[in-house]
Design a protein around this motif. Structure first.
Motif, PDB file in Angstrom:
ATOM      1  N   MET A   1      24.462  33.867  41.081  1.00 20.78           N
ATOM      2  CA  MET A   1      25.118  34.764  42.002  1.00 20.78           C
ATOM      3  C   MET A   1      25.954  35.791  41.243  1.00 20.78           C
ATOM      4  N   THR A   2      26.568  35.379  40.155  1.00 27.16           N
ATOM      5  CA  THR A   2      27.369  36.330  39.383  1.00 27.16           C
ATOM      6  C   THR A   2      26.478  37.373  38.726  1.00 27.16           C
ATOM      7  N   ASP A   3      25.242  37.000  38.358  1.00 29.11           N
ATOM      8  CA  ASP A   3      24.319  37.987  37.795  1.00 29.11           C
ATOM      9  C   ASP A   3      23.969  39.061  38.820  1.00 29.11           C
ATOM     10  N   PHE A   4      23.861  38.650  40.082  1.00 30.76           N
ATOM     11  CA  PHE A   4      23.565  39.610  41.143  1.00 30.76           C
ATOM     12  C   PHE A   4      24.689  40.645  41.270  1.00 30.76           C
ATOM     13  N   PHE A   5      25.932  40.173  41.314  1.00 22.86           N
ATOM     14  CA  PHE A   5      27.065  41.091  41.436  1.00 22.86           C
ATOM     15  C   PHE A   5      27.253  41.923  40.167  1.00 22.86           C
ATOM     16  N   TYR A   6      26.960  41.345  39.009  1.00 23.88           N
ATOM     17  CA  TYR A   6      27.013  42.101  37.764  1.00 23.88           C
ATOM     18  C   TYR A   6      25.995  43.237  37.798  1.00 23.88           C
ATOM     19  N   GLY A   7      24.796  42.942  38.306  1.00 25.21           N
ATOM     20  CA  GLY A   7      23.762  43.962  38.412  1.00 25.21           C
ATOM     21  C   GLY A   7      24.131  45.068  39.383  1.00 25.21           C
ATOM     22  N   LEU A   8      24.807  44.702  40.470  1.00 29.56           N
ATOM     23  CA  LEU A   8      25.241  45.725  41.425  1.00 29.56           C
ATOM     24  C   LEU A   8      26.298  46.633  40.818  1.00 29.56           C
ATOM     25  N   LEU A   9      27.243  46.044  40.115  1.00 29.71           N
ATOM     26  CA  LEU A   9      28.324  46.839  39.533  1.00 29.71           C
ATOM     27  C   LEU A   9      27.854  47.732  38.400  1.00 29.71           C
ATOM     28  N   HIS A  10      26.825  47.297  37.677  1.00 29.33           N
ATOM     29  CA  HIS A  10      26.359  48.049  36.517  1.00 29.33           C
ATOM     30  C   HIS A  10      25.047  48.780  36.781  1.00 29.33           C
ATOM     31  N   PHE A  11      24.711  48.941  38.060  1.00 30.40           N
ATOM     32  CA  PHE A  11      23.531  49.687  38.495  1.00 30.40           C
ATOM     33  C   PHE A  11      22.254  49.225  37.794  1.00 30.40           C
ATOM     34  N   LYS A  12      22.018  47.936  37.811  1.00 34.17           N
ATOM     35  CA  LYS A  12      20.772  47.372  37.285  1.00 34.17           C
ATOM     36  C   LYS A  12      19.749  47.350  38.408  1.00 34.17           C
ATOM     37  N   ARG A  13      18.511  47.593  38.077  1.00 31.58           N
ATOM     38  CA  ARG A  13      17.469  47.759  39.073  1.00 31.58           C
ATOM     39  C   ARG A  13      17.223  46.517  39.918  1.00 31.58           C
ATOM     40  N   GLY A  14      17.194  45.347  39.317  1.00 29.48           N
ATOM     41  CA  GLY A  14      16.823  44.131  40.030  1.00 29.48           C
ATOM     42  C   GLY A  14      17.701  43.818  41.224  1.00 29.48           C
TER      43      GLY A  14
END
Length: 62
Positions: free
Chosen positions: A1-14
């Motif tokens: 779940m933290t990877d999901f929020f990290y991706g949202l904050l850092h504009f990661k595609r996944g």
């Protein structure tokens, strides 16, 4: 779940693609349900937002 929020904050595609896909699916479910009129009314807008979001997000870095 933290990877999901990290991706949202850092504009990661996944993460953003997952969010856009959920919006598209939510809009389709809202379109097919026969019980609540306001859900049906906003279904096209939600599906459109998810589709445009998916097109934009597909250009984000991996």
């Amino acid at each position: 779940m933290t990877d999901f929020f990290y991706g949202l904050l850092h504009f990661k595609r996944g993460s953003w693609e997952m969010l856009a896909s959920v919006l598209i699916a939510l809009g389709v479910v809202m379109l097919m349900q026969p019980f609540v009129l306001w859900l049906f009314s906003y279904s096209f807008v939600i599906t459109l937002i998810g589709t445009v979001m998916f097109i934009i997000v597909s250009h984000f870095p991996e």
